[in-house]
Design a protein around this motif. Structure first.
Motif, PDB file in Angstrom:
ATOM      1  N   VAL A   1       0.526  -1.284   0.323  1.00  0.00           N
ATOM      2  CA  VAL A   1      -0.316  -0.482  -0.271  1.00  0.00           C
ATOM      3  C   VAL A   1       0.302   0.783   0.028  1.00  0.00           C
ATOM      4  N   GLU A   2       2.077   0.812   0.136  1.00  0.00           N
ATOM      5  CA  GLU A   2       3.018   2.649   0.752  1.00  0.00           C
ATOM      6  C   GLU A   2       3.236   2.559  -1.029  1.00  0.00           C
ATOM      7  N   PHE A   3       2.860   2.298  -1.801  1.00  0.00           N
ATOM      8  CA  PHE A   3       3.244   2.740  -3.355  1.00  0.00           C
ATOM      9  C   PHE A   3       2.918   3.763  -3.761  1.00  0.00           C
ATOM     10  N   ILE A   4       0.875   3.592  -3.170  1.00  0.00           N
ATOM     11  CA  ILE A   4      -0.100   4.157  -3.492  1.00  0.00           C
ATOM     12  C   ILE A   4      -0.009   5.558  -2.734  1.00  0.00           C
TER      13      ILE A   4
ATOM     14  N   PHE B   1      -0.815  10.556  -6.370  1.00  0.00           N
ATOM     15  CA  PHE B   1      -1.746  10.575  -6.949  1.00  0.00           C
ATOM     16  C   PHE B   1      -2.756  11.368  -5.935  1.00  0.00           C
ATOM     17  N   LYS B   2      -3.207  12.363  -6.591  1.00  0.00           N
ATOM     18  CA  LYS B   2      -4.010  12.934  -5.864  1.00  0.00           C
ATOM     19  C   LYS B   2      -5.029  13.164  -5.744  1.00  0.00           C
TER      20      LYS B   2
ATOM     21  N   LEU C   1      10.611  -1.568  -5.697  1.00  0.00           N
ATOM     22  CA  LEU C   1      10.215  -2.710  -7.184  1.00  0.00           C
ATOM     23  C   LEU C   1      10.812  -4.110  -6.510  1.00  0.00           C
ATOM     24  N   ILE C   2      11.878  -4.048  -6.443  1.00  0.00           N
ATOM     25  CA  ILE C   2      13.036  -5.571  -6.272  1.00  0.00           C
ATOM     26  C   ILE C   2      12.187  -5.834  -5.068  1.00  0.00           C
TER      27      ILE C   2
ATOM     28  N   MET D   1      -2.173  -8.128  -5.877  1.00  0.00           N
ATOM     29  CA  MET D   1      -1.728  -6.272  -4.664  1.00  0.00           C
ATOM     30  C   MET D   1      -1.075  -6.333  -5.445  1.00  0.00           C
ATOM     31  N   THR D   2       0.461  -7.187  -5.740  1.00  0.00           N
ATOM     32  CA  THR D   2       1.505  -6.937  -5.891  1.00  0.00           C
ATOM     33  C   THR D   2       1.578  -6.092  -7.038  1.00  0.00           C
ATOM     34  N   GLY D   3       0.906  -6.560  -8.541  1.00  0.00           N
ATOM     35  CA  GLY D   3       0.514  -6.067  -9.532  1.00  0.00           C
ATOM     36  C   GLY D   3       0.143  -4.503  -9.120  1.00  0.00           C
ATOM     37  N   ALA D   4      -0.740  -4.412  -8.995  1.00  0.00           N
ATOM     38  CA  ALA D   4      -1.260  -3.229  -8.619  1.00  0.00           C
ATOM     39  C   ALA D   4      -0.266  -2.233  -8.057  1.00  0.00           C
ATOM     40  N   ALA D   5       0.447  -2.630  -7.336  1.00  0.00           N
ATOM     41  CA  ALA D   5       1.448  -2.134  -6.439  1.00  0.00           C
ATOM     42  C   ALA D   5       2.760  -1.570  -7.804  1.00  0.00           C
ATOM     43  N   VAL D   6       2.905  -2.346  -8.524  1.00  0.00           N
ATOM     44  CA  VAL D   6       4.245  -2.735  -9.325  1.00  0.00           C
ATOM     45  C   VAL D   6       3.849  -1.093 -10.614  1.00  0.00           C
ATOM     46  N   GLY D   7       1.503  -1.841 -10.590  1.00  0.00           N
ATOM     47  CA  GLY D   7       1.003  -0.715 -11.992  1.00  0.00           C
ATOM     48  C   GLY D   7       1.348   0.665 -11.632  1.00  0.00           C
TER      49      GLY D   7
END
Lengths: 434, 35
Positions: A49-52, A57-58, A156-157, A185-191
């Motif tokens: 979730v840290e990725f988001i 992201f506005k 990412l790594i 979830m990982t795909g969304a984060a990498v996305g």
């Protein structure tokens, strides 16, 4: 979005794998094993979730503020690190690995075979180093682009290593439904990385800007004006900021946050007030008119649009004037009926930007090192000055927008709160998060 | 390291959210372990 909705969304996403594991994973094992696994599950979903919460992201940051978003990101990263570090320590297993005679189907144990754990071990070593580098990034004085690339790649790594570890060694994540949940979830984060580094630059490429003028405002401050090329420009509220990329490819990481100093009513051109501070801003005066520019945004919640207070106090210290002069100009250009008072503090007279524009009765200039013939206020923007410039009725009912050095913002904000200004009538946003 | 949000009203609200979230996560973990 509203803070409460964001918190509930955060909890829902972070807890989804834990709830899924509990409902699909069969009978619980001994307490410490379950605790260890639970810590790992929580740490992984918090990391994803840290990725988001990266501030890009506005939908997340514009409601609560970029500073709040980044602070939450930083604090939750530390919490996730603690959980991740505890995770392997609580397992009771056979360190040498191999099958245990009493558990031939491996229902009761995780593997302790090194090949199955190697991705987890790698992530275990990388994660603390990654967080420490982030916490100490100021002291390590990276170039901003280097830091961004390193943080993105490192994240990412680590995410991919932990995904591999969870699926290969995890008791719950090995179940098909949960494997797919973690992959999604990982795909969304990498996305989010792909979105920020690929999709957004592509969108920017389609909406190019060009530098129209670079003007020296004061010995160390410049005004950069950009103009849209073949499009209508940017829709924004006065006081917001953008990530500005001057003269580099939209795919490069050379972009920096700057408040928009021009008013939306003066669209489509945008102007920025930029002080020579870091490695990028020191060279701002050398940028030639005609240089291509891209921008991402608008971001930030330092906006007075839609507010119902009868008056607006704009308290600016130094280059903190940038978003506030944007608000000031917008109020003037739109003949806004609300009262306004702009208080602008500097050290010396030479540091006052836009001096010829800031001459009205609603502007109070403050100098801490005034020349002999100075007619304005002297000192700094502090409690005494606030009490002199604003009546108790104004302190009770006006909206206070503050931008400037931390010491000024802290002092003024604490004083206003002590004098009875409700916290929702104090707007601040800080660009230095740590 | 000086955290510029520290001691401000905004910081107090962020930290209230952080503690609330962490408490909820801790409760969920407890439920997971004791279920």
């Amino acid at each position: 979005m509203k803070p409460l909705i964001l918190i509930l969304l955060y909890l829902a996403v972070v807890l989804a794998p834990l709830i899924g594991s509990a409902s699909l994973g069969g009978p619980p094992r001994p307490l410490l094993q379950e605790l260890a696994t639970g810590l790992g599950i929580l740490a992984f979903s918090m990391i994803l979730v840290e990725f988001i919460l990266s501030g890009r992201f506005k939908q997340v940051s514009n409601g609560i503020g970029m500073d709040v978003t980044m602070r939450f990101h930083q604090v939750m990263a530390r919490a996730a690190l603690v959980l991740a570090l505890l995770h392997p320590l609580l397992y009771r297993g056979t360190p040498s690995g191999g099958p245990r005679p009493w558990d031939t189907t491996r229902q009761l144990t995780l593997t302790t075979d090194v090949p199955d754990l190697i991705s987890g071990i790698a992530a275990y070593v990388l994660l603390p180093a990654f967080v420490l580098l982030a916490v100490g990034r100021k002291k390590l004085s990276y170039k901003y682009e280097t830091w961004r690339l390193m943080h993105g790649l490192g994240a990412l790594i680590i995410a991919l290593l932990v995904l591999h570890h969870a699926i290969s060694a995890g008791r719950y994540a090995g179940l098909p439904a949960l494997t797919w949940l973690w992959i999604a979830m990982t795909g969304a984060a990498v996305g989010t990385l792909l979105y920020v580094y690929l999709v957004v630059p592509l969108l920017h490429k389609a909406q190019p800007w060009r530098v129209a003028a670079v003007t020296q405002l004061t010995p160390q401050q410049w005004e950069v004006t950009i103009t849209p090329e073949g499009h209508e420009g940017l829709g924004y509220h006065a006081g917001q900021f953008v990530w500005l990329n001057l003269g580099h490819s939209p795919f490069s990481l050379h972009e920096h946050p700057f408040s928009i100093a021009s008013a939306p009513a003066a669209a489509p051109n945008l102007s920025f007030m930029i002080k020579e501070l870091g490695d990028f801003t020191r060279s701002i005066g050398q940028i030639a008119p005609g240089t291509p520019a891209q921008l991402a945004g608008p971001f930030g919640n330092l906006s007075v649009a839609g507010r119902r207070e009868p008056g607006i106090a704009l308290l600016a210290g130094g280059v903190g004037l940038a978003p506030l002069i944007g608000i000031y100009r917008q109020l003037r250009l739109t003949d806004d009926p609300r009262a306004v008072r702009l208080v602008y503090g500097n050290r010396t007279r030479e540091q006052i930007a836009y001096r010829e524009e800031l001459t009205g009765d609603d502007v109070v200039l403050v100098l801490s090192e005034p020349p002999d013939d100075w007619q304005g206020e002297t000192g700094v923007i502090d409690t005494t000055l606030i009490d002199r410039l604003f009546t108790q009725a104004e302190i009770d009912s006006w909206l206070f927008v503050i931008c400037g050095p931390a010491v000024m913002m802290n002092g003024v904000e604490n004083h206003l709160l002590a004098r009875g200004t409700p916290s929702h009538r104090i707007l601040t946003e800080r660009f230095d998060y740590d | 390291m000086t955290n510029l949000l520290r001691r401000t009203n905004r910081h107090r609200r962020v930290m209230a959210a952080v503690w609330g979230v962490n408490a909820a996560l801790a409760l969920a973990l407890l439920w997971f372990v004791l279920r």
